[in-house]
Design an enzyme around this catalytic site. Sequence first.
Site, PDB file in Angstrom:
ATOM      1  N   LEU A  83       0.856  -1.178   0.000  1.00 12.80           N
ATOM      2  CA  LEU A  83       0.000   0.000   0.000  1.00 12.80           C
ATOM      3  C   LEU A  83       0.896   1.233   0.000  1.00 12.80           C
ATOM      4  CD1 LEU A  83      -2.646  -1.127   2.641  1.00 12.80           C
ATOM      5  CD2 LEU A  83      -2.947  -1.015   0.160  1.00 12.80           C
ATOM      6  N   SER A  84       0.300   2.387  -0.235  1.00  9.69           N
ATOM      7  CA  SER A  84       1.145   3.584  -0.280  1.00  9.69           C
ATOM      8  C   SER A  84       1.895   3.775   1.031  1.00  9.69           C
ATOM      9  CB  SER A  84       0.319   4.826  -0.618  1.00  9.69           C
ATOM     10  OG  SER A  84      -0.782   4.951   0.262  1.00  9.69           O
ATOM     11  N   GLU A  85       1.237   3.496   2.181  1.00 11.73           N
ATOM     12  CA  GLU A  85       1.915   3.552   3.475  1.00 11.73           C
ATOM     13  C   GLU A  85       1.380   2.491   4.429  1.00 11.73           C
ATOM     14  OE1 GLU A  85       2.996   7.279   1.668  1.00 11.73           O
ATOM     15  OE2 GLU A  85       0.969   6.585   2.149  1.00 11.73           O
ATOM     16  N   THR A  86       2.272   2.007   5.275  1.00 10.07           N
ATOM     17  CA  THR A  86       1.916   1.146   6.401  1.00 10.07           C
ATOM     18  C   THR A  86       2.437   1.815   7.667  1.00 10.07           C
ATOM     19  OG1 THR A  86       2.003  -0.886   5.086  1.00 10.07           O
ATOM     20  CG2 THR A  86       2.239  -1.123   7.468  1.00 10.07           C
ATOM     21  N   HIS A 122      -2.848  10.391   5.734  1.00 15.46           N
ATOM     22  CA  HIS A 122      -3.969   9.445   5.703  1.00 15.46           C
ATOM     23  C   HIS A 122      -3.737   8.270   6.649  1.00 15.46           C
ATOM     24  CE1 HIS A 122      -1.649   6.750   3.023  1.00 15.46           C
ATOM     25  NE2 HIS A 122      -2.557   5.846   3.328  1.00 15.46           N
TER      26      HIS A 122
END
Length: 328
Positions: A83-86, A122
């Site tokens: 994902l874009s960030e974890t 986010h």
Amino acid sequence: MENNAELSSRQINIIYLLFLNFFLLLQDPNSRQKKREAKMKLKIYIVDAFTSTRFQGNPGAVVPLTQPLDDAVMQKVATEMNLSETGFVRPLEGDGNDTWHTCSLYSLRWFTPKQEIPLCGHDTLATAHVIFHHLGHRGDKIQFQTLSGILEVGRDGDDGVMIFPSNIPTPLTEAEQKELSQVVKWATSGLKVHQVLISHTLKYLLIHLDDSHTRSDLESLKPDFGAMERSHDGSKVKGVIVSVVGDGDPYHVFSRFFAPWYGVNEDPVTGSAHTVLGPYWAEKLAREDLYFRQCGRRGGDVKVRIRDDGRIDLIGPSVTVLEGHLSI
């Protein structure tokens, strides 16, 4: 005869042990694999942030920790999640079963599939959502210790309210214009540009498209991500925000965010980008409350409120789409 009998007895014992081991392997052919499997199971959530509708907004992974985890392991998890960030969150106060219910200060770190990053809006919103709605926090306000300092998140009904630093962009110098001209070219694909600015803190480029352009033009934009990455080494810019003015019904500004240098060609909804967009467009439109729409395949909405203390509020809802366990 006694020696032969003793030898025979030993042979029988050996045969018995071999047979027993073989029988156990037949009973559980995956036993050796199971021993190699995870020694630790961690909770994991995927939350769609800046939306109240599942499969819209920006999905962020959240991994609650009760003890520190090795950086290399966190990076592997983020790469695996893709994902874009974890985000990895850990209480810094209290202990025992009540920790998540009462702790007010947490460590929070964010990783893209490629590397750790200093700020992520986010996934901060997603993390607060998990703490408030899944881990049973009893209060209405929490703080995160991050690479960008202390970030505060409260809840207001279904919305999370994040208090973030205001990253005011500055116009490019002549040298920066020359160095980054190709990035602008490949990011805008021939659309007319009104102004280009930069946030040195976040290494974000902010492109204000000419006011003759519309939301439709922005949504139809097809950047050349490979050319963007090849034209600049990421030393000054790691993300590009492209924005166009709206009509205020209901959105004041539309935007998209591209970050191939972070391994994320396009991020669906980027909280950190709005710490740059917010102060810039607040000055342009002479207002303190703005409603942004980040366009793209999923898209999401961000309310921005300019504060008197040099920071800004980023406001939006979140919704959980997955709850499970991660094997480490």
